[in-house]
Design a protein around this motif. Structure first.
Motif, PDB file in Angstrom:
ATOM      1  N   ARG A   1      -0.829  11.157  -5.793  1.00 17.57           N
ATOM      2  CA  ARG A   1       0.151  10.122  -6.138  1.00 17.57           C
ATOM      3  C   ARG A   1       0.044   8.895  -5.247  1.00 17.57           C
ATOM      4  O   ARG A   1       0.337   7.777  -5.660  1.00 17.57           O
ATOM      5  CB  ARG A   1       1.553  10.737  -6.004  1.00 17.57           C
ATOM      6  N   TYR A   2      -0.388   9.107  -4.000  1.00 18.03           N
ATOM      7  CA  TYR A   2      -0.359   8.006  -3.042  1.00 18.03           C
ATOM      8  C   TYR A   2      -1.434   8.225  -1.981  1.00 18.03           C
ATOM      9  O   TYR A   2      -1.328   9.126  -1.158  1.00 18.03           O
ATOM     10  CB  TYR A   2       1.022   7.938  -2.376  1.00 18.03           C
ATOM     11  N   THR A   3      -2.461   7.381  -2.011  1.00 15.29           N
ATOM     12  CA  THR A   3      -3.589   7.559  -1.082  1.00 15.29           C
ATOM     13  C   THR A   3      -3.786   6.343  -0.184  1.00 15.29           C
ATOM     14  O   THR A   3      -4.866   6.153   0.377  1.00 15.29           O
ATOM     15  CB  THR A   3      -4.885   7.841  -1.864  1.00 15.29           C
ATOM     16  N   THR A   4      -2.761   5.538  -0.021  1.00 20.40           N
ATOM     17  CA  THR A   4      -2.873   4.344   0.816  1.00 20.40           C
ATOM     18  C   THR A   4      -2.883   4.693   2.300  1.00 20.40           C
ATOM     19  O   THR A   4      -3.552   4.048   3.101  1.00 20.40           O
ATOM     20  CB  THR A   4      -1.717   3.370   0.516  1.00 20.40           C
ATOM     21  N   ALA A   5      -2.123   5.718   2.690  1.00 21.59           N
ATOM     22  CA  ALA A   5      -2.053   6.100   4.097  1.00 21.59           C
ATOM     23  C   ALA A   5      -3.396   6.633   4.579  1.00 21.59           C
ATOM     24  O   ALA A   5      -4.095   7.350   3.858  1.00 21.59           O
ATOM     25  CB  ALA A   5      -0.974   7.159   4.301  1.00 21.59           C
ATOM     26  N   ASP A   6      -3.759   6.298   5.809  1.00 23.48           N
ATOM     27  CA  ASP A   6      -4.997   6.789   6.389  1.00 23.48           C
ATOM     28  C   ASP A   6      -4.873   8.283   6.692  1.00 23.48           C
ATOM     29  O   ASP A   6      -3.765   8.822   6.843  1.00 23.48           O
ATOM     30  CB  ASP A   6      -5.317   6.016   7.676  1.00 23.48           C
ATOM     31  N   THR A   7      -6.012   8.950   6.796  1.00 21.21           N
ATOM     32  CA  THR A   7      -6.043  10.397   7.041  1.00 21.21           C
ATOM     33  C   THR A   7      -6.069  10.656   8.554  1.00 21.21           C
ATOM     34  O   THR A   7      -6.999  11.263   9.097  1.00 21.21           O
ATOM     35  CB  THR A   7      -7.272  11.018   6.358  1.00 21.21           C
ATOM     36  N   ILE A   8      -5.005  10.216   9.210  1.00 19.15           N
ATOM     37  CA  ILE A   8      -4.894  10.311  10.663  1.00 19.15           C
ATOM     38  C   ILE A   8      -3.512  10.864  11.024  1.00 19.15           C
ATOM     39  O   ILE A   8      -2.691  11.156  10.155  1.00 19.15           O
ATOM     40  CB  ILE A   8      -5.160   8.955  11.347  1.00 19.15           C
TER      41      ILE A   8
END
Length: 302
Positions: free
Chosen positions: A67-74
């Motif tokens: 649904r939401y992939t804007t946040a970095d994977t950190i």
């Protein structure tokens, strides 16, 4: 009258539901930053292995939702999702800067627990300062360890966790360990990296100390301890940023362990937001709809 008493006594002795209900729910919530499950399996981890054997686990727990992939994977978005039970489009944290957050509307699980059960006693012990500075709220005891070396931080946090668990009134302890992530950044997130695997083994030894502290409590036999373990991300090479298409990064893991946990391996999808929802459910809290949690309780016996 005597017949009624014996009938009631017989019901108490044969009713497993009544016996379980007498136990007080308690939670140990463990976070191991940057821990890949395949490396955990490569490591010598008798304590985590015991938790898996006494519970249910997933080795492909997703750290974000389609649904939401804007946040970095950190870590900033990861621990925000884990500890609030909602995704970044709700809690607002996209990176490690925390310039925007919506913790007022989507707060830490301790806030939620105290909304429903005000007498809940909680403790937070973390080794990455932003978790304490930005995310944690409503902890009765709150500690942030900032020694230069992450191994020293993890040792100090573990020492304090053991101390806090000597308090019979404590209900929920959140313990974060950070040395594994530090090792991954230094020399590689991979099960073939001995230094990375060694930090997982060290984390397991610390977890063993905390489990021993729980089991030595005078009230232990009257308590129903649930242990939940997860990580905010994996890693590949020496990084885990921009990992939306990288399975080694976007797959975390989830362990739900204890007498109230199911056994085996999850057959359905799990997400890091499920961790806090599971903690709340074990405490006896059914999340109201207006909390808008994305996570669902998972791995608990019906």
């Amino acid at each position: 009258m005597r017949i009624k008493w014996f009938a009631f006594l017989a019901f108490v002795l044969i009713s497993p539901k009544l016996a379980v209900a007498a136990d007080t729910p308690k939670v140990l919530f463990l976070g191991i930053d940057g821990c890949r499950f395949d490396a955990l399996r490569k490591a010598n981890t008798p304590n985590l292995d015991r938790l898996i054997d006494r519970g249910i686990y997933a080795d492909n727990t997703r750290i974000f939702h389609a649904r939401y992939t804007t946040a970095d994977t950190i870590s900033g978005p990861g621990w925000s999702s884990i500890l609030t039970g909602v995704w970044a489009d709700k809690h607002g944290v996209l990176d490690n800067q925390f310039k925007v957050s919506h913790y007022d509307k989507f707060p830490h699980l301790f806030v939620r627990a105290k909304e429903q059960l005000p007498e809940t006693k909680t403790a937070s012990l973390v080794c990455w300062a932003p978790i304490d500075q930005y995310i944690v709220a409503s902890a009765d005891k709150r500690y942030s360890f900032t020694e230069k070396d992450y191994g020293e931080r993890d040792d100090a946090a573990t020492d304090e966790a053991v101390k806090q668990l000597s308090d019979a009134s404590i209900d929920v302890v959140f313990l974060y360990l950070g040395a594994t992530d530090e090792a991954g950044h230094a020399s590689g997130f991979h099960p073939a990296n001995p230094k990375y695997v060694e930090t997982i083994q060290a984390a397991d030894a610390r977890i063993g100390r905390v489990l021993a502290a729980i089991e030595s409590r005078a009230s232990y036999q009257d308590e129903d301890w649930l242990v939940v373990v997860t990580s905010d991300h994996g890693g590949k090479g020496t990084s885990h940023s921009n990992g939306h298409e990288v399975p080694e990064i976007f797959n975390s893991f989830l362990i739900v362990s204890g007498d109230s946990a199911e056994r085996g391996k999850f057959e359905t999808d799990t997400y890091i937001v499920d961790a806090s929802a599971t903690v709340l459910k074990h405490l006896g809290i059914d999340a109201p709809e207006d909390w808008q949690l994305d996570g669902q309780p998972v791995g608990l016996k019906k």
